[in-house]
Design a protein around this motif. Structure first.
Motif, PDB file in Angstrom:
ATOM      1  N   ILE A  49       0.834  -1.203   0.000  1.00 38.75           N
ATOM      2  CA  ILE A  49       0.000   0.000   0.000  1.00 38.75           C
ATOM      3  C   ILE A  49       0.868   1.252   0.000  1.00 38.75           C
ATOM      4  CG2 ILE A  49      -1.638   1.336   1.382  1.00 38.75           C
ATOM      5  CD1 ILE A  49      -2.762  -1.430   2.311  1.00 38.75           C
ATOM      6  N   ALA A  50       1.967   1.213   0.760  1.00 38.75           N
ATOM      7  CA  ALA A  50       2.878   2.360   0.815  1.00 38.75           C
ATOM      8  C   ALA A  50       3.749   2.464  -0.431  1.00 38.75           C
ATOM      9  CB  ALA A  50       3.756   2.269   2.062  1.00 38.75           C
ATOM     10  N   GLY A  51       3.756   1.419  -1.263  1.00 39.22           N
ATOM     11  CA  GLY A  51       4.535   1.447  -2.494  1.00 39.22           C
ATOM     12  C   GLY A  51       6.026   1.299  -2.290  1.00 39.22           C
ATOM     13  N   ILE A  52       6.438   0.607  -1.223  1.00 36.77           N
ATOM     14  CA  ILE A  52       7.875   0.499  -0.924  1.00 36.77           C
ATOM     15  C   ILE A  52       8.299  -0.959  -0.732  1.00 36.77           C
ATOM     16  CG2 ILE A  52       8.090   2.803   0.084  1.00 36.77           C
ATOM     17  CD1 ILE A  52       7.770   1.511   2.815  1.00 36.77           C
ATOM     18  N   THR A  53       7.578  -1.880  -1.341  1.00 38.48           N
ATOM     19  CA  THR A  53       7.933  -3.290  -1.203  1.00 38.48           C
ATOM     20  C   THR A  53       9.342  -3.565  -1.721  1.00 38.48           C
ATOM     21  OG1 THR A  53       5.598  -3.876  -1.481  1.00 38.48           O
ATOM     22  CG2 THR A  53       7.215  -5.648  -1.715  1.00 38.48           C
ATOM     23  N   ALA A 172      -7.739   3.696  -2.684  1.00 39.95           N
ATOM     24  CA  ALA A 172      -7.578   2.815  -3.845  1.00 39.95           C
ATOM     25  C   ALA A 172      -6.498   1.766  -3.574  1.00 39.95           C
ATOM     26  CB  ALA A 172      -7.239   3.632  -5.082  1.00 39.95           C
ATOM     27  N   ARG A 173      -5.390   2.175  -2.976  1.00 41.82           N
ATOM     28  CA  ARG A 173      -4.309   1.231  -2.663  1.00 41.82           C
ATOM     29  C   ARG A 173      -4.742   0.232  -1.594  1.00 41.82           C
ATOM     30  NH1 ARG A 173       0.781   2.799  -4.461  1.00 41.82           N
ATOM     31  NH2 ARG A 173       0.829   4.843  -5.484  1.00 41.82           N
ATOM     32  N   LEU A 174      -5.498   0.696  -0.631  1.00 42.86           N
ATOM     33  CA  LEU A 174      -5.995  -0.187   0.425  1.00 42.86           C
ATOM     34  C   LEU A 174      -6.911  -1.254  -0.161  1.00 42.86           C
ATOM     35  CD1 LEU A 174      -5.777  -0.319   3.572  1.00 42.86           C
ATOM     36  CD2 LEU A 174      -7.916   0.968   3.640  1.00 42.86           C
ATOM     37  N   ALA A 175      -7.814  -0.855  -1.045  1.00 46.27           N
ATOM     38  CA  ALA A 175      -8.732  -1.808  -1.668  1.00 46.27           C
ATOM     39  C   ALA A 175      -7.983  -2.788  -2.567  1.00 46.27           C
ATOM     40  CB  ALA A 175      -9.798  -1.060  -2.467  1.00 46.27           C
ATOM     41  N   GLU A 176      -6.989  -2.301  -3.312  1.00 48.29           N
ATOM     42  CA  GLU A 176      -6.236  -3.183  -4.200  1.00 48.29           C
ATOM     43  C   GLU A 176      -5.476  -4.246  -3.426  1.00 48.29           C
ATOM     44  OE1 GLU A 176      -2.927  -4.914  -6.031  1.00 48.29           O
ATOM     45  OE2 GLU A 176      -2.630  -3.234  -4.657  1.00 48.29           O
ATOM     46  N   ALA A 177      -4.904  -3.868  -2.286  1.00 44.12           N
ATOM     47  CA  ALA A 177      -4.139  -4.824  -1.495  1.00 44.12           C
ATOM     48  C   ALA A 177      -5.020  -5.916  -0.899  1.00 44.12           C
ATOM     49  CB  ALA A 177      -3.387  -4.100  -0.374  1.00 44.12           C
ATOM     50  N   ASN A 220     -11.258  -0.746   9.968  1.00 45.96           N
ATOM     51  CA  ASN A 220     -10.605   0.113  10.950  1.00 45.96           C
ATOM     52  C   ASN A 220      -9.471   0.910  10.319  1.00 45.96           C
ATOM     53  OD1 ASN A 220     -12.286  -0.727  13.031  1.00 45.96           O
ATOM     54  ND2 ASN A 220     -10.926  -2.397  13.652  1.00 45.96           N
ATOM     55  N   ALA A 221      -8.716   0.271   9.424  1.00 46.16           N
ATOM     56  CA  ALA A 221      -7.624   0.973   8.753  1.00 46.16           C
ATOM     57  C   ALA A 221      -8.147   2.117   7.889  1.00 46.16           C
ATOM     58  CB  ALA A 221      -6.823  -0.006   7.888  1.00 46.16           C
ATOM     59  N   ALA A 222      -9.353   1.952   7.363  1.00 43.62           N
ATOM     60  CA  ALA A 222      -9.960   2.996   6.531  1.00 43.62           C
ATOM     61  C   ALA A 222     -10.795   3.975   7.347  1.00 43.62           C
ATOM     62  CB  ALA A 222     -10.839   2.354   5.462  1.00 43.62           C
ATOM     63  N   ASN A 223     -10.831   3.786   8.676  1.00 41.20           N
ATOM     64  CA  ASN A 223     -11.661   4.620   9.558  1.00 41.20           C
ATOM     65  C   ASN A 223     -13.130   4.546   9.154  1.00 41.20           C
ATOM     66  OD1 ASN A 223     -12.127   6.364  11.709  1.00 41.20           O
ATOM     67  ND2 ASN A 223     -11.823   8.200  10.486  1.00 41.20           N
ATOM     68  N   ALA A 224     -13.552   3.329   8.767  1.00 39.85           N
ATOM     69  CA  ALA A 224     -14.911   3.142   8.260  1.00 39.85           C
ATOM     70  C   ALA A 224     -15.786   2.321   9.203  1.00 39.85           C
ATOM     71  CB  ALA A 224     -14.865   2.456   6.893  1.00 39.85           C
ATOM     72  N   GLY A 225     -15.274   1.957  10.374  1.00 38.67           N
ATOM     73  CA  GLY A 225     -16.061   1.130  11.284  1.00 38.67           C
ATOM     74  C   GLY A 225     -17.346   1.802  11.727  1.00 38.67           C
ATOM     75  N   ASP A 226     -17.257   3.071  12.135  1.00 39.86           N
ATOM     76  CA  ASP A 226     -18.456   3.785  12.570  1.00 39.86           C
ATOM     77  C   ASP A 226     -19.423   4.003  11.408  1.00 39.86           C
ATOM     78  OD1 ASP A 226     -17.586   3.931  15.179  1.00 39.86           O
ATOM     79  OD2 ASP A 226     -16.604   5.874  14.912  1.00 39.86           O
ATOM     80  N   ALA A 227     -18.866   4.256  10.222  1.00 36.23           N
ATOM     81  CA  ALA A 227     -19.739   4.446   9.050  1.00 36.23           C
ATOM     82  C   ALA A 227     -20.515   3.170   8.757  1.00 36.23           C
ATOM     83  CB  ALA A 227     -18.894   4.849   7.839  1.00 36.23           C
ATOM     84  N   TRP A 228     -19.862   2.008   8.883  1.00 36.44           N
ATOM     85  CA  TRP A 228     -20.570   0.742   8.657  1.00 36.44           C
ATOM     86  C   TRP A 228     -21.730   0.589   9.633  1.00 36.44           C
ATOM     87  CZ3 TRP A 228     -20.536  -3.322   5.266  1.00 36.44           C
ATOM     88  CH2 TRP A 228     -21.280  -4.439   5.663  1.00 36.44           C
ATOM     89  N   ARG A 229     -21.478   0.862  10.884  1.00 43.12           N
ATOM     90  CA  ARG A 229     -22.534   0.689  11.893  1.00 43.12           C
ATOM     91  C   ARG A 229     -23.681   1.670  11.692  1.00 43.12           C
ATOM     92  NH1 ARG A 229     -17.825  -0.709  14.744  1.00 43.12           N
ATOM     93  NH2 ARG A 229     -17.304   1.469  15.196  1.00 43.12           N
ATOM     94  N   ARG A 230     -23.382   2.874  11.232  1.00 40.43           N
ATOM     95  CA  ARG A 230     -24.443   3.848  11.014  1.00 40.43           C
ATOM     96  C   ARG A 230     -25.265   3.530   9.773  1.00 40.43           C
ATOM     97  NH1 ARG A 230     -23.834   8.972  13.235  1.00 40.43           N
ATOM     98  NH2 ARG A 230     -25.752   9.454  12.092  1.00 40.43           N
ATOM     99  N   ARG A 240     -20.790  -5.704   0.688  1.00 38.08           N
ATOM    100  CA  ARG A 240     -21.220  -4.381   1.136  1.00 38.08           C
ATOM    101  C   ARG A 240     -20.052  -3.574   1.683  1.00 38.08           C
ATOM    102  NH1 ARG A 240     -26.315  -4.875   4.925  1.00 38.08           N
ATOM    103  NH2 ARG A 240     -25.094  -6.610   5.759  1.00 38.08           N
ATOM    104  N   ALA A 241     -19.044  -4.247   2.250  1.00 41.73           N
ATOM    105  CA  ALA A 241     -17.852  -3.532   2.711  1.00 41.73           C
ATOM    106  C   ALA A 241     -17.129  -2.901   1.531  1.00 41.73           C
ATOM    107  CB  ALA A 241     -16.930  -4.487   3.460  1.00 41.73           C
ATOM    108  N   ALA A 242     -17.014  -3.638   0.419  1.00 36.67           N
ATOM    109  CA  ALA A 242     -16.386  -3.088  -0.781  1.00 36.67           C
ATOM    110  C   ALA A 242     -17.164  -1.888  -1.296  1.00 36.67           C
ATOM    111  CB  ALA A 242     -16.280  -4.161  -1.855  1.00 36.67           C
ATOM    112  N   ALA A 243     -18.487  -1.996  -1.310  1.00 37.56           N
ATOM    113  CA  ALA A 243     -19.315  -0.886  -1.779  1.00 37.56           C
ATOM    114  C   ALA A 243     -19.166   0.335  -0.879  1.00 37.56           C
ATOM    115  CB  ALA A 243     -20.771  -1.322  -1.847  1.00 37.56           C
ATOM    116  N   LEU A 244     -19.047   0.113   0.432  1.00 38.62           N
ATOM    117  CA  LEU A 244     -18.866   1.226   1.358  1.00 38.62           C
ATOM    118  C   LEU A 244     -17.547   1.950   1.100  1.00 38.62           C
ATOM    119  CD1 LEU A 244     -19.598   2.828   3.957  1.00 38.62           C
ATOM    120  CD2 LEU A 244     -18.403   1.043   5.245  1.00 38.62           C
ATOM    121  N   LEU A 245     -16.469   1.199   0.988  1.00 36.09           N
ATOM    122  CA  LEU A 245     -15.153   1.802   0.827  1.00 36.09           C
ATOM    123  C   LEU A 245     -14.978   2.480  -0.522  1.00 36.09           C
ATOM    124  CD1 LEU A 245     -12.868  -0.960   2.395  1.00 36.09           C
ATOM    125  CD2 LEU A 245     -13.725   1.121   3.480  1.00 36.09           C
TER     126      LEU A 245
END
Length: 336
Positions: A49-53, A172-177, A220-230, A240-245
């Protein structure tokens, strides 16, 4: 506004956002590693994700939680580390001290000085959770001071533009990984859904349909936990997680919402050279509405995301070249 000032504001916001994204990513993966200490695939994803592999492999032989956290948190030689990101943000803030508020400079400078002390004490090893929480809190404070502008003018737009394009790239990088997490288990999850309901199987049985802990760490890494619950108020599922992100317009952290924010800011900041940027931003927003999230193989989704990342990088490059630091018109250049 001077283009040099706009550039510093843009990159100050980008580097501040990057530090927070890295802290959330490392914290989520560290928590996941506590559950599955034998698995190192998550740390490989962090490096990807950081592009430094490739840079990592040149200097390290093994991938361990301790070494990756140190490398991504405190290594000044790593331009993608938290320390480097906040250092770059501070230097950009220093360059615009004549424009920026005293509170902004003092907040970034104090953050940098305290970070150096924490790194010297190796707080990222002794109290990893507290270290990442501190990074997130300071990032929130810096962003709050940045966006508490007395006037919402061009400077405010360049700050928002930097944050939005960095957020889009990171998502985008988070989803790709984690593309295989969204797709590989989706059909299995849907096929067993009716069986779960009909037989009232416990939650642990549902979680076996996909890697629940990894998906939770990803949110959690995407800071989307609260958004999912709401938004969903239900147990996790990959589709649905993919659609949310990626596509959720109601959540401002999604990839689609971030790209749409970039598009709207570019329209407000338009200049004679920005028409191609507006077209590219609009094309990316349209592509997000047709993201191949359903009935696709992981390789197909990953390929689409890789192509999307390349186009987001192209958008960022054009923003820096033609909007943040536009070339002088020929008449002006000749007069200069």
């Amino acid at each position: 506004m001077l283009s040099r000032t706009a550039e510093h504001l843009f990159w100050m916001a980008r580097h501040t956002a990057r530090a927070e994204h890295l802290a959330r990513l490392l914290e989520a993966n560290w928590q996941l590693s506590m559950l599955r200490p034998e698995a190192n695939d998550g740390w490989l994803a962090v490096l990807s994700i950081a592009g430094i592999t490739d840079a990592w492999r040149l200097a390290h032989h093994d991938v361990t939680a301790r070494e990756v956290i140190a490398f991504m948190s405190a290594d000044a030689a790593n331009p993608s580390s938290i320390a480097s990101s906040l250092g770059f943000a501070r230097e950009n803030a220093r360059a615009v001290r004549g424009w920026a508020s005293a509170e902004l400079w003092e907040t970034l400078n104090a953050t940098w000085l305290d970070l150096r002390r924490l790194i010297a004490e190796r707080a990222f090893e002794h109290d990893t959770q507290a270290f990442f929480e501190w990074i997130k809190a300071r990032s929130h404070l810096v962003r709050g001071v940045q966006f508490a502008a007395p006037v919402q003018d061009e400077a405010f737009d360049f700050l928002r533009l930097g944050s939005a394009i960095e957020r889009a790239d990171h998502m985008a990088r988070l989803a790709e990984a984690h593309a295989e997490l969204f797709v590989a288990h989706a059909e299995l999850f849907e096929a067993r859904a009716e069986s779960f309901v009909a037989h009232a199987e416990p939650f642990e049985a549902r979680a076996q349909a996909f890697d629940w802990h990894r998906l939770n760490a990803l949110l959690n890494a995407a800071n989307a936990g609260d958004a999912w619950r709401r938004i969903h108020r239900d147990a996790l599922d990959p589709a649905r997680a993919a659609a949310l992100l990626l596509q959720c317009a109601e959540w401002p952290g999604s990839l689609a919402a971030s790209l749409d924010e970039v598009r709207r800011i570019v329209v407000r900041l338009r200049n004679p050279q920005s028409a191609p940027i507006e077209r590219l931003a609009l094309q990316l927003c349209e592509e997000m509405r047709h993201a191949p999230l359903a009935n696709e193989r992981p390789q197909a989704l990953r390929g689409w995301l890789l192509a999307l990342i390349a186009r987001i990088n192209e958008l960022a490059r054009r923003l820096g070249r033609d909007l943040v630091r536009p070339a002088l018109p020929e008449a002006v250049a000749a007069a200069a």
